[in-house]
Design an enzyme around this catalytic site. Structure first.
Site, PDB file in Angstrom:
ATOM      1  N   ARG A 136       0.863  -1.178   0.000  1.00 55.29           N
ATOM      2  CA  ARG A 136       0.000   0.000   0.000  1.00 55.29           C
ATOM      3  C   ARG A 136       0.905   1.235   0.000  1.00 55.29           C
ATOM      4  O   ARG A 136       1.972   1.232   0.625  1.00 55.29           O
ATOM      5  CB  ARG A 136      -0.927   0.025   1.222  1.00 55.29           C
ATOM      6  CG  ARG A 136      -2.067  -0.981   1.167  1.00 55.29           C
ATOM      7  CD  ARG A 136      -3.102  -0.605   0.114  1.00 55.29           C
ATOM      8  NE  ARG A 136      -4.264  -1.494   0.108  1.00 55.29           N
ATOM      9  CZ  ARG A 136      -4.392  -2.562  -0.664  1.00 55.29           C
ATOM     10  NH1 ARG A 136      -3.390  -2.905  -1.462  1.00 55.29           N
ATOM     11  NH2 ARG A 136      -5.495  -3.289  -0.640  1.00 55.29           N
ATOM     12  N   GLU A 152      -4.135   8.161  -5.195  1.00 51.62           N
ATOM     13  CA  GLU A 152      -4.390   7.475  -6.455  1.00 51.62           C
ATOM     14  C   GLU A 152      -5.680   7.991  -7.073  1.00 51.62           C
ATOM     15  O   GLU A 152      -6.685   8.091  -6.373  1.00 51.62           O
ATOM     16  CB  GLU A 152      -4.467   5.957  -6.225  1.00 51.62           C
ATOM     17  CG  GLU A 152      -3.156   5.374  -5.716  1.00 51.62           C
ATOM     18  CD  GLU A 152      -3.200   3.867  -5.504  1.00 51.62           C
ATOM     19  OE1 GLU A 152      -4.232   3.249  -5.866  1.00 51.62           O
ATOM     20  OE2 GLU A 152      -2.227   3.300  -4.990  1.00 51.62           O
ATOM     21  N   HIS A 162      -1.418   0.834 -10.031  1.00 55.62           N
ATOM     22  CA  HIS A 162      -2.115  -0.068  -9.096  1.00 55.62           C
ATOM     23  C   HIS A 162      -2.855  -1.174  -9.852  1.00 55.62           C
ATOM     24  O   HIS A 162      -4.060  -1.389  -9.670  1.00 55.62           O
ATOM     25  CB  HIS A 162      -3.084   0.715  -8.218  1.00 55.62           C
ATOM     26  CG  HIS A 162      -3.380  -0.009  -6.920  1.00 55.62           C
ATOM     27  ND1 HIS A 162      -3.757   0.651  -5.763  1.00 55.62           N
ATOM     28  CD2 HIS A 162      -3.356  -1.325  -6.595  1.00 55.62           C
ATOM     29  CE1 HIS A 162      -3.947  -0.230  -4.794  1.00 55.62           C
ATOM     30  NE2 HIS A 162      -3.708  -1.442  -5.274  1.00 55.62           N
TER      31      HIS A 162
END
Length: 315
Positions: A228, A257, A276
């Site tokens: 993360r 993000e 991601h």
């Protein structure tokens, strides 16, 4: 009643139908949890979207179980689930094949200096000015030696790497040369050539890789984060990369993000960025659906569910 609120862009209609078929359960598909307003009292289990709040669950007075579609659960209202004794399970394990492929791809990209090679190709420039290394004998440090880390260790061993793992509760693990307690992270970073961050995000691990960590790393070290974003202090990472204190970084997760356009990470030549997507592949959803279907069967039969999250630890 079980409701599914995963967006169609992630869990397709065909996959949702497969979940019904494999579980033999009449699962109700909803765009959002509030669409269950007329039958809140019947809802026993929820497959929620990636982000939701405790308020979304409060009207469901008979809710017993939440099945996360992801492995990470830091976006779930853990305190509410704990207070109301609602079981939370995740899809731990279904992301390991593609995530470990992704990580090994990043490791190879730095080992064979593919980043400058790609730039030179675009410039039509024939160059031999590369830092070419072998993986044989290089030390891989895996911060978070869970199911993903253990598969990564197996793949790294195929390249004859030395593998060191960090785990909250250390134990002897196959394909690891050594497994150390998590509190040994800083000293373990001093000898590592590649450092992969796979730890869960909790109040204890947030910002675990900061300025001191970058000071301890070798100049030739490469940091790879598929855990993360907030596990790594981004500003400290940017300084270390810009000043050449570490060789580079492979990043799939970030503090914000999508990554803001103004982020210096976009322009650093020693950074490999992916948006991601390390946890996605052509096989991910099938494995997730099969796991969730098995859990639904267990739920109906009153058996222990797979991948129960420890709500006190947060993973």
């Amino acid at each position: 009643m079980i409701i599914n609120c995963m967006p169609r862009s992630v869990l397709s209609q065909e996959e949702a139908d497969l979940l019904r078929e494999l579980s033999s359960e009449e699962i109700v598909d909803l765009e959002k949890m509030s669409d269950a307003e007329s039958f809140y009292e019947k809802v026993e289990a929820v497959i929620p979207p990636f982000r939701y709040k405790a308020e979304d669950l409060m009207p469901m007075k008979n809710l017993k179980w939440v099945q996360s579609f992801s492995a990470g659960v830091n976006t779930h209202p853990l305190s509410y689930l704990k207070e109301n004794e609602i079981v939370l399970t995740n899809t731990r394990g279904v992301h390991a094949p593609q995530m470990t492929d992704h990580i090994m791809g990043m490791i190879l990209a730095f080992s064979r200096d593919f980043l400058p090679a790609i730039r030179h190709q675009k410039e039509r420039r024939w160059s031999h000015e590369y830092r070419l290394t072998e993986l044989r004998g290089k030390e891989l440090l895996i911060v978070g030696a869970g199911s993903i880390g253990q598969l990564l260790a197996k793949k790294a061993k195929a390249f004859d790497m030395t593998v060191v793992g960090l785990k909250r509760t250390p134990e002897e693990l196959q394909d690891f040369d050594q497994v150390l307690p998590l509190e040994h992270m800083l000293s373990a970073m001093e000898t590592a050539d590649y450092i992969v961050i796979l730890a869960p995000l909790t109040k204890d691990t947030r910002g675990m890789v900061g300025e001191e960590a970058f000071q301890r790393m070798k100049k030739e070290a490469v940091l790879i984060n598929l855990g993360r974003g907030p596990l790594v202090e981004e500003e400290a990472l940017i300084r270390a990369l810009a000043e050449g204190r570490i060789r580079g970084a492979g990043l799939d997760v970030f503090h914000k993000e999508p990554l803001p356009e103004e982020s210096p990470l976009w322009d650093l030549e020693n950074v490999l960025l992916t948006p991601h997507l390390g946890g996605f592949s052509d096989g991910t959803n099938r494995r997730a659906v099969e796991l969730m279907a098995e859990n639904i069967k267990r739920f109906r039969q009153g058996e222990k569910l797979q991948n129960v999250v420890d709500l006190h630890l947060g993973y």
